[in-house]
Design an enzyme around this catalytic site. Structure first.
Site, PDB file in Angstrom:
ATOM      1  N   HIS A 123       8.105 -13.075 -26.200  1.00  0.00           N
ATOM      2  CA  HIS A 123       7.464 -14.296 -26.140  1.00  0.00           C
ATOM      3  C   HIS A 123       6.499 -14.132 -28.158  1.00  0.00           C
ATOM      4  CE1 HIS A 123       7.771 -15.237 -21.978  1.00  0.00           C
ATOM      5  NE2 HIS A 123       7.112 -13.915 -21.472  1.00  0.00           N
ATOM      6  N   HIS A 163      15.088 -14.182 -23.088  1.00  0.00           N
ATOM      7  CA  HIS A 163      15.453 -13.469 -21.989  1.00  0.00           C
ATOM      8  C   HIS A 163      16.715 -13.614 -22.596  1.00  0.00           C
ATOM      9  CE1 HIS A 163      17.593 -13.186 -18.175  1.00  0.00           C
ATOM     10  NE2 HIS A 163      16.721 -12.421 -18.075  1.00  0.00           N
ATOM     11  N   VAL A 222      21.566  -6.691 -18.925  1.00  0.00           N
ATOM     12  CA  VAL A 222      22.901  -6.724 -18.545  1.00  0.00           C
ATOM     13  C   VAL A 222      22.715  -5.860 -17.335  1.00  0.00           C
ATOM     14  CG1 VAL A 222      24.227  -7.067 -20.559  1.00  0.00           C
ATOM     15  CG2 VAL A 222      22.507  -5.444 -20.886  1.00  0.00           C
ATOM     16  N   HIS A 249      24.969 -20.990 -28.913  1.00  0.00           N
ATOM     17  CA  HIS A 249      25.860 -21.199 -28.318  1.00  0.00           C
ATOM     18  C   HIS A 249      26.849 -20.755 -28.476  1.00  0.00           C
ATOM     19  CE1 HIS A 249      24.724 -22.897 -24.315  1.00  0.00           C
ATOM     20  NE2 HIS A 249      23.381 -23.369 -24.895  1.00  0.00           N
ATOM     21  N   GLY A 257      11.516  -0.870  -3.992  1.00  0.00           N
ATOM     22  CA  GLY A 257      10.060  -0.680  -4.224  1.00  0.00           C
ATOM     23  C   GLY A 257      10.141  -0.062  -5.590  1.00  0.00           C
ATOM     24  N   GLY A 258      10.757  -0.662  -6.663  1.00  0.00           N
ATOM     25  CA  GLY A 258      10.772  -0.905  -8.091  1.00  0.00           C
ATOM     26  C   GLY A 258       9.349  -0.426  -8.703  1.00  0.00           C
ATOM     27  N   ARG A 259       9.355  -0.283 -10.399  1.00  0.00           N
ATOM     28  CA  ARG A 259       8.445  -0.359 -10.725  1.00  0.00           C
ATOM     29  C   ARG A 259       7.311  -2.066 -11.160  1.00  0.00           C
ATOM     30  NH1 ARG A 259       5.771   0.763 -16.284  1.00  0.00           N
ATOM     31  NH2 ARG A 259       3.824   1.921 -15.899  1.00  0.00           N
TER      32      ARG A 259
END
Length: 309
Positions: A101, A111, A114, A150, A263-265
Site C-alpha cells: 500500500h 498484491h 504463490v 500485463h 487456525g493461522g496467525r
C-alpha cells in the site's frame, strides 16, 4: 519412468528466498524504511511463518510480505466440502503472500501470492497443487502502467504455452470481481489454482516464474509514479477506494478464509488490510472527473495488450 514425487522442501527453500528478494526490492524502491521481521509458531504446533512488515516509509505506507508454512492432521470443512477426497488426510500448506500500500495515490496497490498444498495418507498417492498470481489495483490509473503489468504477466507465462496467459488473465478478472459492487478490484493480472497438470517439476517451474516476475511488473510502475505530486482530493479518493480492497479480502478471498479457518496467525493473515481507509454512504464520482475514469475505463476486463506499441 515414474513422475518425480512432490518436493515440499525445495518449494519451501524457493519461497523463503523469494520473500528475501522481494523485500530487498521494495526496500530499495522506498529508500527509507526497512522491514521488521516477526517469526511465529502456530498455536498447538503444526508450522509457523516469517512475517515482514514495512510501515511509514518514504514511498510505502505499509508493505506486508508473509511466508507461512502450516500443517495439520485434518483439514477444515471449508477445504473438504468441495474436495471430499481430502478428508482424513494430513496436509501441508506453504506460500508467500504480499500486499503493498503506497502513500502516493498515483502509485497502485499491488498484491501477489504463490503457494503449494499437499495432502497425504498412508498407502495412497499424495494430492498436491500449486496456486498463485498477482494483480494491480490503481486509484488514478495510467494505460501504460496496465500494459506494462500485463506484458510482464504474459512474459511469466510464455514459456509454458500460448494459452496460459489468456487463461489465467481471464481467471484473475473473474476472481478479483466484487459481485456486490459489479466491478473488478483493479486491472487484474494472473490468477491460477489447483495446478498439477504436467507433473510436479513443470508446475513448480511455472509457480517460480510467476513469483520471480512480480518485482519486474511492479517496481517500474512505482519508480515512474512515486514522485508525482498529489493533494487532499487524491488522498481522500485513495482511502475511499481502499475500502473496496477490505471488502474483497474479508468477503471473498480464499487465502484469508483458509488461513483463519485453519487456525493461522490472525495478525499475519490480516496484514493485507490498509492502515487507513474510508467508507462513504452511496457515493459516486462526478461524471467526467479523473475519479470517474477509474470506473468507466479500468474497472472492467480489458485486453490490455491490444494497447501495446
Amino acid at each position: 519412468m515414474s513422475e518425480p514425487q512432490p518436493n515440499a522442501r525445495a518449494v519451501k527453500a524457493f519461497l523463503l528466498d523469494l520473500q528475501d528478494r522481494i523485500c530487498s526490492a521494495i526496500e530499495a524502491e522506498d529508500g527509507k524504511a526497512h522491514f521488521m521481521e516477526d517469526d511465529w509458531k502456530r498455536e498447538g504446533g503444526g508450522g509457523g511463518g516469517r512475517t515482514r512488515v514495512l510501515t511509514d516509509g518514504r514511498v510505502f505506507e505499509q508493505a506486508g510480505i508473509n511466508f507461512s508454512h502450516v500443517a495439520g492432521d485434518n483439514l477444515p470443512t471449508s477445504a473438504t466440502a468441495h474436495r471430499p477426497e481430502l478428508a482424513g488426510r494430513s496436509f501441508e500448506a506453504m506460500g508467500v503472500s504480499l500486499v503493498i500500500h503506497p502513500h502516493n495515490p498515483y502509485v497502485p496497490t499491488s498484491h501477489a501470492n504463490v503457494r503449494f498444498f499437499i495432502a497425504e495418507k498412508e498407502g495412497e498417492d499424495p494430492i498436491w497443487w500449486f496456486g498463485g498470481g498477482f494483480d494491480l489495483t490503481p486509484y488514478y490509473p495510467f494505460e501504460e502502467d496496465a500494459v506494462h503489468w500485463h506484458q510482464t504477466a504474459k512474459a511469466a507465462c510464455d514459456p509454458f504455452g500460448e494459452d496460459v496467459y489468456p487463461t489465467y488473465k481471464k481467471w484473475c478478472d473473474e476472481y478479483f470481481h466484487l459481485k456486490h459492487r459489479g466491478e473488478t478490484r483493479g486491472v487484474g493480472g494472473l490468477f491460477f489454482d489447483d495446478l498439477n497438470e504436467g507433473g510436479f517439476d513443470h508446475c513448480f517451474e511455472f509457480m517460480q516464474s510467476v513469483g520471480n516476475h512480480y518485482t519486474d511488473a511492479y517496481c517500474p510502475i512505482v519508480a515512474r509514479r512515486k514522485d508525482d505530486s498529489y493533494g487532499e482530493r487524491e488522498r481522500d479518493f485513495q482511502l475511499y477506494r481502499r475500502g473496496r480492497y477490505v471488502e474483497f479480502n474479508l468477503v471473498y478471498d480464499r487465502g484469508t478464509l483458509f488461513g483463519l479457518q485453519t487456525g493461522g496467525r490472525t495478525e499475519s493473515i490480516l496484514m493485507s488490510l490498509p492502515p487507513l481507509v474510508k467508507w462513504r454512504y452511496n457515493w459516486s464520482p462526478e461524471t467526467g472527473s479523473p475519479e470517474a475514469r477509474l470506473y468507466t475505463d479500468f474497472l472492467r476486463p480489458r485486453d490490455w495488450l491490444a494497447l501495446q506499441d
